[in-house]
Design a protein around this motif. Structure first.
Motif, short mmCIF file in Angstrom:
data_model
loop_
_atom_site.label_atom_id
_atom_site.label_comp_id
_atom_site.label_asym_id
_atom_site.label_seq_id
_atom_site.Cartn_x
_atom_site.Cartn_y
_atom_site.Cartn_z
N TYR A 134 0.85 -1.18 0.00
CA TYR A 134 0.00 0.00 0.00
C TYR A 134 0.89 1.24 0.00
CZ TYR A 134 -4.10 -2.81 1.33
OH TYR A 134 -5.12 -3.71 1.37
N MET A 135 0.92 1.92 -1.11
CA MET A 135 1.74 3.11 -1.23
C MET A 135 1.02 4.34 -0.68
SD MET A 135 4.62 2.26 -2.69
CE MET A 135 5.24 3.76 -3.40
N ALA A 136 -0.29 4.27 -0.61
CA ALA A 136 -1.09 5.39 -0.12
C ALA A 136 -2.40 4.82 0.42
CB ALA A 136 -1.37 6.39 -1.24
N GLU A 137 -3.14 5.65 1.09
CA GLU A 137 -4.40 5.24 1.71
C GLU A 137 -5.36 4.62 0.70
OE1 GLU A 137 -8.27 7.46 3.55
OE2 GLU A 137 -6.31 8.29 4.07
N CYS A 138 -5.36 5.10 -0.52
CA CYS A 138 -6.33 4.63 -1.52
C CYS A 138 -6.15 3.16 -1.89
CB CYS A 138 -6.30 5.51 -2.76
SG CYS A 138 -4.69 5.65 -3.54
N PHE A 139 -5.03 2.54 -1.54
CA PHE A 139 -4.82 1.13 -1.82
C PHE A 139 -5.59 0.25 -0.84
CE2 PHE A 139 -1.46 2.96 -4.22
CZ PHE A 139 -1.15 2.07 -5.23
N ASP A 140 -6.00 0.81 0.28
CA ASP A 140 -6.72 0.07 1.30
C ASP A 140 -8.22 0.34 1.14
OD1 ASP A 140 -7.76 -1.11 3.56
OD2 ASP A 140 -6.43 -0.07 4.96
N ARG A 141 -8.91 -0.57 0.48
CA ARG A 141 -10.33 -0.36 0.17
C ARG A 141 -11.19 -0.16 1.42
NH1 ARG A 141 -11.28 -4.78 -4.67
NH2 ARG A 141 -9.82 -3.80 -6.10
N GLU A 142 -10.86 -0.85 2.50
CA GLU A 142 -11.67 -0.77 3.72
C GLU A 142 -11.49 0.55 4.47
OE1 GLU A 142 -11.09 -4.18 6.19
OE2 GLU A 142 -11.37 -5.57 4.52
N ASN A 143 -10.33 1.12 4.41
CA ASN A 143 -10.04 2.32 5.20
C ASN A 143 -9.71 3.54 4.34
OD1 ASN A 143 -10.29 0.99 7.78
ND2 ASN A 143 -8.37 -0.03 7.28
N ASN A 144 -10.22 3.60 3.15
CA ASN A 144 -9.94 4.70 2.25
C ASN A 144 -10.97 5.81 2.45
OD1 ASN A 144 -9.23 6.42 0.20
ND2 ASN A 144 -9.71 5.02 -1.45
N SER A 145 -10.51 6.93 2.98
CA SER A 145 -11.42 8.06 3.17
C SER A 145 -11.01 9.26 2.32
CB SER A 145 -11.47 8.44 4.65
OG SER A 145 -10.19 8.85 5.09
N CYS A 146 -10.14 9.04 1.35
CA CYS A 146 -9.67 10.14 0.52
C CYS A 146 -10.80 10.67 -0.36
CB CYS A 146 -8.51 9.67 -0.36
SG CYS A 146 -7.87 10.95 -1.45
N VAL A 147 -11.00 11.96 -0.34
CA VAL A 147 -12.08 12.58 -1.11
C VAL A 147 -11.80 12.56 -2.61
CG1 VAL A 147 -12.82 14.05 0.80
CG2 VAL A 147 -11.11 14.90 -0.83
N TYR A 148 -10.54 12.34 -3.00
CA TYR A 148 -10.19 12.33 -4.42
C TYR A 148 -10.30 10.93 -5.03
CZ TYR A 148 -8.22 16.83 -3.19
OH TYR A 148 -8.04 18.10 -2.73
N ALA A 149 -10.52 9.92 -4.24
CA ALA A 149 -10.48 8.53 -4.69
C ALA A 149 -11.33 8.23 -5.92
CB ALA A 149 -10.85 7.59 -3.55
N PRO A 150 -12.57 8.73 -6.02
CA PRO A 150 -13.39 8.37 -7.18
C PRO A 150 -12.80 8.79 -8.53
CG PRO A 150 -14.75 9.29 -5.46
CD PRO A 150 -13.33 9.50 -5.04
N ALA A 151 -12.03 9.86 -8.57
CA ALA A 151 -11.50 10.35 -9.85
C ALA A 151 -9.99 10.50 -9.85
CB ALA A 151 -12.15 11.69 -10.18
N CYS A 152 -9.33 9.87 -8.91
CA CYS A 152 -7.88 10.07 -8.75
C CYS A 152 -7.07 9.18 -9.69
CB CYS A 152 -7.48 9.77 -7.31
SG CYS A 152 -5.75 10.10 -6.98
N VAL A 153 -6.04 9.77 -10.26
CA VAL A 153 -5.14 9.06 -11.15
C VAL A 153 -3.89 8.59 -10.38
CG1 VAL A 153 -3.73 9.31 -13.25
CG2 VAL A 153 -5.95 10.43 -13.09
N LEU A 154 -3.67 9.17 -9.21
CA LEU A 154 -2.47 8.87 -8.43
C LEU A 154 -2.36 7.37 -8.10
CD1 LEU A 154 0.04 9.80 -6.93
CD2 LEU A 154 -1.42 10.27 -4.94
#
Length: 152
Positions: A87-107
């Motif tokens: 997991y390089m960033a929070e968005c790799f963790d589906r259960e604990n991802n609270s990033c507001v950019y996740a739905p459209a993020c390219v990172l």
């Protein structure tokens, strides 16, 4: 990306065993040489034994040895077996991802590609490659040289 101490100890153990193929090595030998916890190293060696890379010889004169030739031990495989996740960033963790950019993020895709490239490099390296030029300095392991990634 930073490897866990567990992976670092796994790699150091394999390197030490690869450099000492002519004798059995004890956990205490490796722990003292590298200044690391003997108890933690016992867990590392146990897993390396489960993967078939290390053989433990029991008894009074026992110790550890490689169970495979150094050319057969793939460093990418060692890293994958010893790391708990990539997991390089929070968005790799589906259960604990609270990033507001996740739905459209390219990172996430970029970091995923970077991780795949990192592992691809390690997949092209064997233990034999790592121990070709591994002289010891005054009884201690050689210091690693960090890779600079920031521009000055």
């Amino acid at each position: 990306m930073r490897l866990t101490a567990y992976t670092d100890y796994s790699l150091r153990t394999l390197m030490h065993l690869g450099l000492n193929r002519d004798r059995l090595v004890t956990i205490n030998d490796i722990a003292e040489l590298h200044g690391i916890s003997k108890n933690h190293l016992m867990k590392v060696v146990h897993q390396l034994g489960q993967t078939g890379m290390v053989d433990a010889v029991r008894g009074r004169n026992g110790g550890l040895r490689l169970n495979k030739e150094p050319e057969e031990i793939n460093i990418g495989e060692v890293v994958r077996n010893s790391e708990t996740d990539f997991y390089m960033a929070e968005c790799f963790d589906r259960e604990n991802n609270s990033c507001v950019y996740a739905p459209a993020c390219v990172l996430k895709g970029v970091l995923s590609s970077a991780t795949a490239a990192y592992l691809a490099v390690l997949d092209n390296v064997t233990l034999a490659d790592l121990i070709k030029k591994a002289p010891l300095r005054s009884g201690r392991a050689p210091a690693a040289q960090p890779v600079r990634i920031h521009k000055k």
